[in-house]
Design an enzyme around this catalytic site. Structure first.
Site, PDB file in Angstrom:
ATOM      1  N   SER A  39       0.830  -1.198   0.000  1.00 10.19           N
ATOM      2  CA  SER A  39       0.000   0.000   0.000  1.00 10.19           C
ATOM      3  C   SER A  39       0.872   1.258   0.000  1.00 10.19           C
ATOM      4  O   SER A  39       1.790   1.374  -0.793  1.00 10.19           O
ATOM      5  CB  SER A  39      -0.953  -0.052   1.203  1.00 10.19           C
ATOM      6  OG  SER A  39      -1.975   0.900   1.103  1.00 10.19           O
ATOM      7  N   ASP A 162      -5.753  -3.186  -2.419  1.00  9.74           N
ATOM      8  CA  ASP A 162      -4.677  -2.993  -1.449  1.00  9.74           C
ATOM      9  C   ASP A 162      -4.014  -4.323  -1.064  1.00  9.74           C
ATOM     10  O   ASP A 162      -4.676  -5.283  -0.690  1.00  9.74           O
ATOM     11  CB  ASP A 162      -5.292  -2.339  -0.203  1.00  9.74           C
ATOM     12  CG  ASP A 162      -4.267  -1.784   0.753  1.00  9.74           C
ATOM     13  OD1 ASP A 162      -3.316  -2.508   1.090  1.00  9.74           O
ATOM     14  OD2 ASP A 162      -4.423  -0.631   1.184  1.00  9.74           O
TER      15      ASP A 162
END
Length: 280
Positions: A39, A162
């Site tokens: 991320s 993510d």
């Protein structure tokens, strides 16, 4: 001598902690054989590998307060609270406001792995440095696409979310890749377990379109806790150094304050002072 690795697990605006760690590493001349980013942690690492000291700090403390960067307006207009193409495109491209030095990024021999979650089947995708290109930072966009707050980011026809959903703390991945001294950057309190409750609502929404990813999101708390526990066991063996804040300063994945960001950055900067002794 074995391989060294740096892992940054991201965490939205809390990830400025890792930005502080990496700026201190640049000042101390500390390099790693391989970097693993999840991320926002992967975004931190692009600047680190390009050796652009202070670049991440500016993104978190200046650009992030712009409506174009992250806002409810973005979400209403485009279903993306964080405008990934603005952050890792408009701002970061060669003609952007603060370009990534892609030549330096490519020249640096440090390996780079970016973790993302395949939205269709819930599997983990590990992008490599070769998946980046000039003005093409798609792996970071994919890894940073927060479920529900953002639409999945599509690469070659595959939608991604993510990386923190499927492999939030990729310590075992680094070990399997042959790394035996690993610095792990966490952005949650080291000894506080992650809870499932915050993911219940988003997983219900996500299940309508991507049921496999929704299931991974539902189990993220367990995956995260298990992987941190594994990292602690490796730490006891002297193979891992865990750096983590002792206060979150009011920051969360999508919530921030200038004071909180500055304090978290300074905490990461200070914690990085432990790295040299660990690696030596």
């Amino acid at each position: 001598m074995g391989k060294t690795a740096l892992i940054d697990v991201g965490g939205g605006f809390r990830a400025i902690f890792g930005a502080g760690v990496m700026d201190r590493c640049l000042e101390l001349g500390i390099d790693f054989d391989h970097c693993y980013g999840v991320s926002a942690g992967s975004a931190n690492m692009t600047s680190f590998i390009a050796r652009q000291h202070g670049r991440n700090h500016k993104f978190y403390t200046e650009y992030a307060f712009r409506r174009e960067y992250a806002s409810a307006t973005n979400f209403i207009k485009d279903r993306n609270f964080v405008h990934l193409d603005y952050v890792y495109g408009d701002l970061s491209n060669h003609d952007g406001e603060y370009p990534l030095d892609f030549d330096a990024f490519e020249r640096n021999p440090t390996g780079f792995t970016v973790v993302a979650c395949d939205a269709e089947d819930g599997s983990t995708r590990y992008f490599e440095k070769s998946d980046f290109g000039f003005d093409s930072f798609d792996p970071v966009k994919a890894s940073s696409s927060v479920p529900v707050a953002c639409r999945p980011y599509v690469i070659d026809g595959v939608p991604y979310y993510d990386g923190g959903i499927s492999d939030p703390v990729p310590v075992q991945k680094a070990v399997d890749d042959g790394c035996d001294r690993i610095v792990l950057v966490l952005t949650r309190l080291k000894d506080v377990l992650r809870e499932q409750k915050p993911d219940l609502g988003p997983s219900r929404i996500l299940r309508r379109s991507y049921p496999a990813a929704a299931e991974r999101l539902l189990e993220r708390y367990r995956t995260y806790n298990d992987e941190v526990a594994l990292a602690k066991r490796y730490e006891d063996e002297g193979r891992v150094l865990i750096l983590a804040p002792d206060d979150l300063y009011g920051l969360s994945t999508l919530n921030k304050s200038f004071e909180g960001l500055e304090r978290m950055y300074r905490k990461g900067y200070a914690e990085a002072g432990r790295i040299r002794r660990f690696l030596d």
